[in-house]
Enzyme design. Structure first.
Site, PDB file in Angstrom:
ATOM      1  CD  GLU A 201      -3.108   0.800   2.197  1.00 11.84           C
ATOM      2  OE1 GLU A 201      -4.087   0.072   1.872  1.00 11.84           O
ATOM      3  OE2 GLU A 201      -2.983   1.305   3.326  1.00 11.84           O
ATOM      4  CG  HIS A 391      -1.867  -9.080  13.518  1.00 10.28           C
ATOM      5  ND1 HIS A 391      -3.171  -9.152  13.967  1.00 10.28           N
ATOM      6  CD2 HIS A 391      -1.844  -9.782  12.351  1.00 10.28           C
ATOM      7  CE1 HIS A 391      -3.887  -9.867  13.113  1.00 10.28           C
ATOM      8  NE2 HIS A 391      -3.124 -10.249  12.123  1.00 10.28           N
TER       9      HIS A 391
END
Length: 473
Positions: A201, A391
């Protein structure tokens, strides 16, 4: 107050420590606690906790930290996960978000990345000149020099130093059990994303004012474009998990071990098959770190095509969230499992890599498609949880349920399709990645609020998505 974000839950088999705000805690599925109770039946356990992104997995929830003393401990493939070494990597660039405000340029960047980074399900990586045996035994040190782009400028070199680990040492004899087809497939997949929730990303960052000094020490600045990568050990880790799970199950049957969940696998650390698993797990950790490195290398080449030779992309950090290894806490040796949990060390902790000793290392927390991600740093209070934090956002819906309940229009709205601020993706249709829409995940801002509120870590920067590359199914 910290107590709003932390609870000790007494179960029949022991205590699970839960770090989550009131709303997130209220939303936890009862199966989460059933799984905790099963996990607590593994002998000699010292500690078990859940992070706020916790959700049901196979044998063990994603979002688990589980700890044993090393001298009488256990290892569990179920509390590592099948995608061994799956983790995060962030690279800093010298590009400002204003240079990417043209949606056409973002589309060009994504298309160029695809030229260097194969995204098809059975795609072959572009790294046939790399020897796989060097990768799984030497980690980043097994790469030819040309794939360490900053190796010739030592003052700027971050490829080998700004990582959680650049090499896991293994007993190479453990590798002999894998047939040639596993080696062949794993070699082909080097430098590929995979599908599911894996991605690369392009993001712009917004620095948290309270930690501006930390951000600047790391080389971050407001509006900076960064690259966030999420991937793991691909076919190599999958083969390790499949082969060793079968071996561990045989050990369990031989010694009469087990819990109410037949999918929860574990064995005493001292057992030869357990040691074999640990060795092969470390080989998969080597593979995973190199895989993310090569994905970043490919994106760097694409960036040079788009922005020219002055484009820079240095490593901020690379870390894992599916693994088990030995750690020292208060001079005591522990074997710590993290499944969907991230290690987040504070300033001054001796396990920090040298470049981050005085600040603490970056902890990289992805959101979901269309929402923010975060870069954090460990706080001293994290010691209570063996320095484990979340996470990611954590799923609240299965892939099939997401496809039933979320419309394409709702997903497109999150991605701001048709506007100048559109989050560009490489897929021809959002329908192919609908199961990764934000509605499939918990609210990442609530997750981060819980971690900060519990005193485990602090926010250094918020990362806003500008474009994303996903693997095709």
């Amino acid at each position: 107050m910290k107590e709003n974000y932390y609870r000790q839950i007494q179960l029949p088999s022991g205590v699970v420590h839960v770090y989550a705000g009131p709303e997130l805690f209220k939303g936890l599925d009862y199966q989460v606690f059933q799984m905790a109770n099963n996990n607590l039946q593994i002998p000699n356990g010292m500690y078990m906790s859940y992070t706020p992104d916790v959700h049901v997995g196979v044998g063990t929830c994603i979002g688990t930290t589980a700890v044993w003393n090393t001298h009488n401990g256990y290892v569990s493939p179920s509390i590592v996960g099948s995608d061994i070494g799956c983790g995060m990597r962030v690279h800093m660039t010298n590009v400002h978000k204003d240079e990417l405000k043209d949606v056409k340029l973002r589309r060009k960047l994504v298309k160029t990345i695809e030229k260097y980074l194969p995204v098809e399900d059975h795609a072959r990586g572009h790294f046939s000149d790399i020897r796989l045996e060097h990768i799984v035994t030497k980690g980043l040190h097994g790469l030819p020099k040309k794939y360490i782009p900053d190796g010739y400028t030592p003052r700027k070199a971050t490829s080998l130093t700004h990582v959680e680990s650049n090499k896991f040492t293994i007993d190479e004899n453990a590798l002999n059990r894998f047939p040639s087809n596993v080696w062949h497939r794993s070699h082909r997949q080097l430098g590929t994303l995979g599908n599911g929730n894996h991605f690369a990303e392009i993001q712009s960052i917004e620095i948290a004012e309270e930690n501006r000094d930390v951000a600047e020490a790391w080389g971050l600045f407001d509006g900076q474009v960064v690259i966030m990568i999420h991937s793991g050990s691909r076919a190599w880790g999958g083969s390790v998990s499949q082969t060793c799970s079968s071996d561990i199950l045989k050990v369990m049957r031989m010694h009469g071990l087990g819990t109410a969940d037949p999918k929860l696998l574990y064995a005493p650390l001292e057992h030869p098959e357990a040691q074999n698993y640990v060795n092969l797990m470390y080989s998969a950790l080597n593979y995973a770190v190199v895989n993310r490195h090569l994905i970043a290398y490919a994106i760097r080449e694409a960036g040079k095509d788009v922005f020219g030779s002055k484009f820079e992309m240095s490593t901020l950090y690379d870390l894992m969230h599916n693994y088990a290894w030995e750690e020292k806490h208060d001079e005591q040796s522990y074997f710590v499992h993290r499944k969907g949990a991230t290690r987040s060390l504070p300033a001054g902790h001796p396990d920090n890599p040298q470049p981050y000793l005085t600040t603490g290392h970056p902890a990289l927390i992805p959101g979901s498609m269309g929402t923010a991600s975060y870069i954090m740093v460990g706080a001293p209070g994290g010691k209570a949880n063996f320095h484990s934090i979340c996470h990611g956002a954590g799923r609240i819906r299965s892939r099939s349920a997401t496809k039933r309940l979320v419309t394409l229009n709702e997903f497109a709205s999150y991605m701001r399709v048709g506007t100048n601020d559109e989050i560009v993706v490489n897929q021809r249709s959002l329908e192919s990645i609908l199961d990764e829409s934000p509605q499939a995940y918990k609210d990442v801002d609530q997750i981060i609020e819980s971690v900060v509120g519990a005193g485990l870590a602090e926010v250094v920067a918020k990362c806003k998505p500008m474009a994303a590359v996903k693997g095709a199914k």
